[in-house]
Design an enzyme around this catalytic site. Sequence first.
Site, PDB file in Angstrom:
ATOM      1  N   ASP A 348       0.853  -1.178   0.000  1.00 34.16           N
ATOM      2  CA  ASP A 348       0.000   0.000   0.000  1.00 34.16           C
ATOM      3  C   ASP A 348       0.897   1.239   0.000  1.00 34.16           C
ATOM      4  O   ASP A 348       2.103   1.160   0.225  1.00 34.16           O
ATOM      5  CB  ASP A 348      -0.906  -0.023   1.228  1.00 34.16           C
ATOM      6  CG  ASP A 348      -2.032   1.002   1.140  1.00 34.16           C
ATOM      7  OD1 ASP A 348      -2.190   1.621   0.070  1.00 34.16           O
ATOM      8  OD2 ASP A 348      -2.749   1.181   2.135  1.00 34.16           O
ATOM      9  N   ASP A 712      28.768 -35.352   8.249  1.00 35.77           N
ATOM     10  CA  ASP A 712      27.583 -34.616   8.701  1.00 35.77           C
ATOM     11  C   ASP A 712      27.931 -33.646   9.831  1.00 35.77           C
ATOM     12  O   ASP A 712      27.457 -32.510   9.860  1.00 35.77           O
ATOM     13  CB  ASP A 712      26.495 -35.593   9.180  1.00 35.77           C
ATOM     14  CG  ASP A 712      25.820 -36.310   8.021  1.00 35.77           C
ATOM     15  OD1 ASP A 712      25.884 -35.790   6.897  1.00 35.77           O
ATOM     16  OD2 ASP A 712      25.246 -37.393   8.242  1.00 35.77           O
TER      17      ASP A 712
END
Length: 873
Positions: A348, A712
């Site tokens: 807006d 990992d």
Amino acid sequence: MYENFDFSETNIKGALKLFSEADIRTIYLTLETSLEGIKNTEAKERLEKFGPNEISKEKVIPWYIQLLMAFLNPFNFILGTLAFVSLFTDVIFAKETDRSWVSILLIITMILISSLIKFIQEYRSSKTAEKLKNLIVTNVTVVRGGIVLEIDIKSLVPGDIVKLTSGDIIPGDIRIISSKDLFISQSVLTGESNPVEKYPNLNSKSLSISDLSNIVLMGTNVLSGTATGVVLGTGRNTFLNTISESLKNTKSETSFEKGIDDVSKLLIKFMIFMVPIVFLINGYLKNAWFESLLFSLSIAIGLTPEMLPMIVTGNLTKGAIELSKKKTIVKKLDSIHNFGAMNILCTDKTGTLTQDKVSVVKYLNFTGKDDDNVLFLAYLNSFFQTGLKNLMDRAILEFEEQHYNIKNDYKKIDELPFDFERRRMSVIVEDLLGERTMITKGAIEEMLYISNFVEIDGKTIPINDEIESKIKELVSNLNNDGMRVIGIGKKFLPKDREINFSNKDEESLIFMGMLGFLDPPKVGVGETLKALSEYGVNVKILTGDNELVTQKICRDINLKVENSIDGSYIESIDDLELKKLLKDTTIFCKLSPLDKARIVRLLKEMGNTVGFMGDGINDAPALRQSDVGISVENGMDIAKESAQIILLEKELSVLLEGVIIGRKIFTNMIKYLKMTASSNFGNVFSVVLASAFLPFLPMLPIQILFQNLLYDISQISIPWDNVDTEDILKPKNWNAESVGKFMICIGPLSSIFDVLTFLLMFYVFKANSFQTESLFHTGWFIESILSQTLIIHLIRTKKIPFIQSNANIKVILLTSVIMIFSLYIPFSKLNGTLGFVPLPISYFIWVILILIGYFFTIIFAKKYFIKKFNTWL
């Protein structure tokens, strides 16, 4: 009676129907309340009895459930299978002298490490998300002990008397006591976009709960009008809770979830293709089917990016914490990714591009002269309206409050609240002589449509074409100066008229004049828009204001406007034609709430990731429709509820910071995915090659799994990694095809150097028989883990690592620790357990040369890949 009332979930529908049919006094007696509400002490007791006003789907998963879920994954299932097999091979059926629990304990340790890391990250994430959401408080107006109070919606209890007005979310299941032009949006429950009017009385006995005319349901919202009601049920004892599961199941898939799903499917396809090949080759050539099965299961784990949930959660949590420090609250972690992927921002004008500080600068009659009477009527209208007071109402009251003392001169008889169809509102007032006047204010076009007269010097004359043209010219001139303009009209009413006014009374008004409001552009907003453009975010203005005012603001902030269209034209064309206009249009003016949602929907259908920033009732449909809805802390309740991101300050600069953080987060997630997928795929490719000529398995299952765990762990620090500026200049989204290309092109390059290692171990170090297979396993393990860890630094940047771009110190330290630990393992007490043996010193000279070759190969391959596909991360 209240204590014995059955609020069980199965009886909620029946209870609501009974309450809708009951006399209001009966309801007061049943709920032990009155029009003055319950007392605070009673409210505390009821809150303890019925619990906070929250529906069940919002409950946080208990920590012990999260811990259990962390252990339930395919990685742990395969590790558990290997541990179970080891129990038989190493303990039960092994010779007494050869029995060993070490392998089993090692596997259990691996399960604990990987699962606990995942649990800690996800638990911290859920606690952080809940803490951030608790910073956003939604208030509700209640009457307790005859005193009007603002309380947290969570503290609402059955028996409370609530006051409802435009923009409110219905805080519980409520029976209407009194109302005025109350229109409710029930789309969250029924899917119907058309508003429904509600009344104190039951029009007819309906089979549908949502059709009960005197009951409003939790989760719906007030579009216009006002009401007073008594709370029948809260939290778990509401109709919304009975359907919360179905609402949850029908939730649309976000671009983030779809991207993760697409990438997961791609990796599964590779796993389904590669694992059987490994199993068949090793089983057939070596005639060891059981060992080959365990080995292929280990390879499946090698292809699985099992740390992806932890990496994703860690990145998103870190991003949410960073954003909270920059006055941005994240309600849903996934939306951070969409923040960064956003390439179109719809916003807006008011409060975003402008200062949100509206002031009255003009009050003119139709001739263009200042007229105090116009300002006085506007003041009466704004003072007496009980609905939502917008910026212009507040500006009128602040401008003239020192001039007028009207509390004793006028009283309000009735009002016709604002709605987005009429775009106007009216109040009916009575003076000391009993004269009644309807005062109406609204958009100029709508005011002229219902006005037949103008007033000048106390005389009323009919509106003709010349007068209407004069008014429109005045309005156009004010708009060109950047002013928002509303019209003011009045109508005299008979004294003996019954008080049952409706929208039909808004006709044959006397047009009194107009007010001009100025909302100057924000300082620095032009520079922020320019920066957003440089980051690939195209800004589009979606406003209910007119084109001239919006154009003036855009000129003032140096925003390039390619084209502009208004809502009336949008409504006249179909979706296909509108899509053609969307790409080259900057300003969309005079839009209804549904117009905004339609534009956002079509932009998404065109392949864009669309953000919508709004804070009003009319913004809620577009906020829900967008990929990432952005509202502000002082916005309407329905806007905050519909958004995923809440800004504590309505500043585009804050939003820009969110975009940058979102892109950094995504870049680090895609780093992990690409480096893991390519590295693991390269290893599997190497296994297939090695299996074809080796008389034994290239590596034992326990060795594959241990290597995978070390790799990992080395990636845990990736969420904290640095990101090159070049990697965040453009919006990014999940792209399974890009991951696939990367895996196929980059992954096999490591196999070249794996094969060199195989040849080295086989011919130079004579590890070519079952007696020397441990030496072969050790040599490939060391080269493989070192190259896999090195690839983290090679893939994390499109630049030359260590020279043009450095990783974060946490990444450097963790990868260094893993590499040093890996080199130490063959010489430690773990070597026998894992099947390793010490390596000769000359091996390390060879492996250094191999790694150097690997380093430069990836550097050259990176340049080729970027040139061919114009992308890296």
